[in-house]
Design a protein around this motif. Structure first.
Motif, PDB file in Angstrom:
ATOM      1  N   VAL A 194       5.131   4.992  -2.315  1.00 56.62           N
ATOM      2  CA  VAL A 194       4.037   5.884  -2.705  1.00 56.62           C
ATOM      3  C   VAL A 194       3.454   5.394  -4.029  1.00 56.62           C
ATOM      4  O   VAL A 194       4.151   4.794  -4.846  1.00 56.62           O
ATOM      5  CB  VAL A 194       4.504   7.354  -2.850  1.00 56.62           C
ATOM      6  N   CYS A 195       2.162   5.656  -4.216  1.00 56.23           N
ATOM      7  CA  CYS A 195       1.495   5.218  -5.445  1.00 56.23           C
ATOM      8  C   CYS A 195       2.023   6.011  -6.629  1.00 56.23           C
ATOM      9  O   CYS A 195       2.035   5.530  -7.756  1.00 56.23           O
ATOM     10  CB  CYS A 195      -0.013   5.363  -5.308  1.00 56.23           C
ATOM     11  N   ARG A 196       2.414   7.252  -6.380  1.00 54.39           N
ATOM     12  CA  ARG A 196       3.053   8.103  -7.388  1.00 54.39           C
ATOM     13  C   ARG A 196       3.781   9.200  -6.628  1.00 54.39           C
ATOM     14  O   ARG A 196       3.392   9.546  -5.502  1.00 54.39           O
ATOM     15  CB  ARG A 196       2.040   8.690  -8.365  1.00 54.39           C
ATOM     16  N   GLU A 200       3.906  12.307  -6.591  1.00 55.16           N
ATOM     17  CA  GLU A 200       3.209  13.518  -6.137  1.00 55.16           C
ATOM     18  C   GLU A 200       1.952  13.202  -5.339  1.00 55.16           C
ATOM     19  O   GLU A 200       1.106  14.072  -5.136  1.00 55.16           O
ATOM     20  CB  GLU A 200       2.878  14.424  -7.323  1.00 55.16           C
ATOM     21  N   CYS A 201       1.820  11.961  -4.878  1.00 50.44           N
ATOM     22  CA  CYS A 201       0.621  11.596  -4.107  1.00 50.44           C
ATOM     23  C   CYS A 201       0.448  12.554  -2.939  1.00 50.44           C
ATOM     24  O   CYS A 201       1.347  12.705  -2.111  1.00 50.44           O
ATOM     25  CB  CYS A 201       0.743  10.172  -3.567  1.00 50.44           C
ATOM     26  N   PRO A 202      -0.703  13.237  -2.865  1.00 49.82           N
ATOM     27  CA  PRO A 202      -0.896  14.226  -1.797  1.00 49.82           C
ATOM     28  C   PRO A 202      -1.288  13.596  -0.468  1.00 49.82           C
ATOM     29  O   PRO A 202      -1.269  14.253   0.566  1.00 49.82           O
ATOM     30  CB  PRO A 202      -2.020  15.107  -2.337  1.00 49.82           C
ATOM     31  N   ILE A 232       0.830  -1.195   0.000  1.00 52.44           N
ATOM     32  CA  ILE A 232       0.000   0.000   0.000  1.00 52.44           C
ATOM     33  C   ILE A 232       0.865   1.246   0.000  1.00 52.44           C
ATOM     34  O   ILE A 232       1.983   1.254   0.507  1.00 52.44           O
ATOM     35  CB  ILE A 232      -0.955   0.047   1.222  1.00 52.44           C
ATOM     36  N   CYS A 233       0.318   2.296  -0.601  1.00 53.49           N
ATOM     37  CA  CYS A 233       0.949   3.607  -0.602  1.00 53.49           C
ATOM     38  C   CYS A 233       1.014   4.117   0.838  1.00 53.49           C
ATOM     39  O   CYS A 233       0.020   4.078   1.556  1.00 53.49           O
ATOM     40  CB  CYS A 233       0.141   4.559  -1.481  1.00 53.49           C
ATOM     41  N   GLY A 234       2.191   4.578   1.248  1.00 49.82           N
ATOM     42  CA  GLY A 234       2.362   5.055   2.611  1.00 49.82           C
ATOM     43  C   GLY A 234       1.630   6.356   2.904  1.00 49.82           C
ATOM     44  O   GLY A 234       1.503   6.746   4.064  1.00 49.82           O
ATOM     45  N   ARG A 235       1.126   7.032   1.864  1.00 51.63           N
ATOM     46  CA  ARG A 235       0.426   8.303   2.083  1.00 51.63           C
ATOM     47  C   ARG A 235      -1.090   8.149   2.004  1.00 51.63           C
ATOM     48  O   ARG A 235      -1.813   8.660   2.852  1.00 51.63           O
ATOM     49  CB  ARG A 235       0.879   9.338   1.061  1.00 51.63           C
ATOM     50  N   CYS A 236      -1.570   7.464   0.956  1.00 50.31           N
ATOM     51  CA  CYS A 236      -3.029   7.413   0.770  1.00 50.31           C
ATOM     52  C   CYS A 236      -3.595   6.007   0.975  1.00 50.31           C
ATOM     53  O   CYS A 236      -4.801   5.815   0.886  1.00 50.31           O
ATOM     54  CB  CYS A 236      -3.402   7.934  -0.619  1.00 50.31           C
ATOM     55  N   LEU A 237      -2.740   5.033   1.243  1.00 52.46           N
ATOM     56  CA  LEU A 237      -3.152   3.661   1.547  1.00 52.46           C
ATOM     57  C   LEU A 237      -3.767   2.919   0.357  1.00 52.46           C
ATOM     58  O   LEU A 237      -4.353   1.860   0.521  1.00 52.46           O
ATOM     59  CB  LEU A 237      -4.124   3.621   2.748  1.00 52.46           C
TER      60      LEU A 237
HETATM   61 ZN   LIG Z   1      -0.868   7.427  -2.691  1.00 49.01          ZN
END
Ligand SMILES: [Zn+2]
Length: 187
Positions: free
Chosen positions: A131-133, A135-137, A75-80
């Motif tokens: 991160v998924c990308r 620039e993931c906010p 999973i993305c560490g920012r948006c899961l």
């Molecule tokens: Zn993300």
């Protein structure tokens, strides 16, 4: 009979042992019996690790040089959001002949077992904060919602961060002028 079966990353080097200058190349695909990695992302069990390795007989032992390819999930560490990506890594390790000196890796029973070397190379190259990308906010710390959605972006659309900033600016302008709607500005 051997007590322990050779592992899936164990390669027979009998024909090049103590024959400096000889080399063999192997390409193997190994399905993992257990997942590799303990962080937000890992190479899942059952997925195949592709290994290309050159085994070179040198004076001290067998020099293994190779490339590994695997695919990790997590999973993305920012948006899961769930993510998956490939990882490619190179390695080189000397498997010494058993002798008086203690070595991390040794030729044993005419085999070199690459599992620890390959696993360490892969696990150490997994992103610690995936991160998924770039620039993931991430998520809004107050609402827990995706910040992307809050700023009006269509979910799933890869938005150029510069446009995201513009859109946010436009939304703020609308808010200041007392409008709650988020109609695009025609300026
Ligand atoms: Zn993300």
């Amino acid at each position: 009979m051997r007590n322990s079966r050779p592992g899936p990353f164990s390669l027979n080097v009998r024909d090049i042992v103590r024959r400096p200058g000889e080399m063999r190349e192997h390409s193997i695909d190994v399905p993992l019996a257990e997942k590799w990695g303990e962080g937000l992302v890992a190479v899942p069990s059952g997925s195949a690790v592709e290994l290309d390795v050159r085994l070179e007989s040198v004076h001290e032992g067998i020099l293994a040089t190779g490339d590994v390819h695997a695919d990790y999930e997590g999973i993305c560490g920012r948006c899961l959001t769930e993510i998956a990506a490939p990882v490619d890594v190179e390695f080189q390790e000397l498997f010494a002949y058993p002798g008086e000196e203690a070595n991390d890796f040794e030729v044993q029973d005419d085999h070199v077992d690459l599992e620890t070397v390959v696993r360490d190379a892969i696990v150490l190259s997994l992103p610690f904060q995936p991160v998924c990308r770039p620039e993931c906010p991430g998520l809004d710390p107050e609402t827990g919602e995706l910040l992307d959605e809050q700023s009006g972006a269509t979910s799933g659309e890869a938005l150029d961060p510069r446009w995201a900033a513009l859109e946010k600016f436009a939304a703020e302008q609308n808010d200041e002028s007392g409008e709650s709607g988020r109609t695009p500005q025609n300026s």
